[in-house]
Design an enzyme around this catalytic site. Structure first.
Site, PDB file in Angstrom:
ATOM      1  N   SER A 254       0.815  -1.222   0.051  1.00  0.00           N
ATOM      2  CA  SER A 254      -0.070   0.167  -0.045  1.00  0.00           C
ATOM      3  C   SER A 254       0.807   1.217  -0.066  1.00  0.00           C
ATOM      4  O   SER A 254       0.677   2.197  -0.543  1.00  0.00           O
ATOM      5  CB  SER A 254      -1.089   0.098   1.141  1.00  0.00           C
ATOM      6  OG  SER A 254      -1.925  -1.045   1.149  1.00  0.00           O
TER       7      SER A 254
ATOM      8  N   HIS B 112       1.226   5.004   4.653  1.00  0.00           N
ATOM      9  CA  HIS B 112       0.377   5.511   3.666  1.00  0.00           C
ATOM     10  C   HIS B 112       0.975   7.134   3.309  1.00  0.00           C
ATOM     11  O   HIS B 112       1.210   7.281   2.436  1.00  0.00           O
ATOM     12  CB  HIS B 112      -1.160   5.488   4.024  1.00  0.00           C
ATOM     13  CG  HIS B 112      -1.634   4.126   3.773  1.00  0.00           C
ATOM     14  ND1 HIS B 112      -2.999   3.849   3.910  1.00  0.00           N
ATOM     15  CD2 HIS B 112      -0.989   3.094   3.839  1.00  0.00           C
ATOM     16  CE1 HIS B 112      -3.386   2.626   3.818  1.00  0.00           C
ATOM     17  NE2 HIS B 112      -2.204   2.180   3.639  1.00  0.00           N
TER      18      HIS B 112
END
Length: 331
Positions: free
Chosen positions: A230, A288
């Site tokens: 991610s 992230h």
């Protein structure tokens, strides 16, 4: 949240909710029986993980991130140089490829040749992620997978897992959504950077996002394991959305309602910043946010500082490759 991106690049789907690097974000009802036991052992019984990491523990990962990124970009520059040489040679001496036997083999061969270089690289990344996902299904390999394919700053050897964990997914939905997002954005990423540069950017983004996760864990005195692509994918999202801020995004279930990519990028950053400051534990918000910031930084300054300055390095490689000395002639 399913998003469909439109406008400057092909439609693509991004599953932000499932694209996460943390073990704590599962939320999937169907799980293997051994997974909870492994997580319990990993979190409670392993002193390497439960020992609170110190600021000093970040020194080696930081050096690995900087040095590893330098090696990655240098390797990509050499790869690009060698591919250009091979392309010139193949033009002068065209190669002949035999006809594939069988209709299925011909179709696969035709499909593969129809892909761009960036899509071929992405297909390779997807294949590696799928193979690692299958290795998680082998009970006898769980100790190795936990040691090498999950990242934590409290590990005895925290460096290599920073990169290997980027290719690691334990849940099928986590893998599927991440790979779908990667495939969707890869075409635009390749057009912006070129195939070799695109791969270097993704790998360096994986290291940077892992480093951001490490720093956040040290600041919070926690050492939970993380895994997943991610962070690297969010860097690609940040790069693409920054370059094409007016591209339209839409929720997949509300295709008539769209909004600019710049709004989505701001929303993602706000969400992960809030999660980091408020201590939300559903996602690895630091990874992230680190990935998105790396993508934005690279779009503004990274390309000029890193990739555009590779000429001297490639020239030196050319001299070594051809046996040519500085100031002399090629023998």
């Amino acid at each position: 949240m399913f998003l469909v991106m439109r406008g400057a690049f092909p439609s693509c789907f991004l599953r932000l909710r499932a694209s996460t690097r943390s073990f704590q974000c599962r939320g999937f009802k169907q799980r293997e029986a051994f997974v909870p036991k492994l997580e319990q052992r990993f979190r409670r019984d392993d002193p390497r993980v439960n020992k609170p990491p110190s600021v000093r523990s970040l020194a080696r990962p930081l050096l690995f991130t900087v040095g590893g990124s330098a090696v990655i970009f240098g390797g990509a520059a050499i790869w690009q140089y060698e591919r250009i040489r091979a392309r010139i040679s193949s033009t002068l001496l065209p190669s002949w490829q035999p006809e594939k036997r069988g209709e299925l083999r011909r179709q696969i061969f035709h499909w593969w040749n129809s892909l761009s270089d960036g899509k071929k690289i992405t297909a390779g990344i997807v294949a590696v992620n799928f193979m690692v996902f299958l290795l998680w299904r082998v009970p006898s390999l769980q100790g190795t997978m936990l040691a090498l394919f999950t990242s934590s700053p409290a590990k005895t050897s925290p460096c290599m897992p920073m990169l290997l964990s980027v290719f690691s997914h334990r849940a099928g939905a986590h893998l599927a959504f991440n790979m779908l997002a990667l495939w969707s954005f890869s075409g635009t990423g390749e057009r912006l950077l070129g195939s070799e540069h695109f791969l270097a950017f993704l790998l360096s983004a994986g290291l940077v996002s892992s480093m951001a996760s490490y720093a956040a864990k040290v600041a919070k005195a926690t050492a939970g394991p993380s895994l997943g692509a991610s962070g690297a994918i969010m860097a690609l999202v940040g790069l693409v959305c920054w370059q094409y801020p007016d591209s339209r995004l839409a929720l997949i279930f509300l295709p008539t309602f769209s909004f600019p990519a710049s709004y989505a990028l701001a929303g993602v950053m706000a969400f992960d910043t809030a999660g980091l400051l408020l201590g939300w534990r559903t996602f690895d918000h630091a990874a992230h946010l680190g990935g998105v910031l790396w993508g934005i930084w690279y779009a503004n300054w990274g390309y000029s500082l890193i990739w555009k300055n590779r000429e001297a390095f490639v020239t030196r490689w050319h001299q070594l490759r051809t046996g040519q000395r500085k100031g002399g002639r090629e023998p």
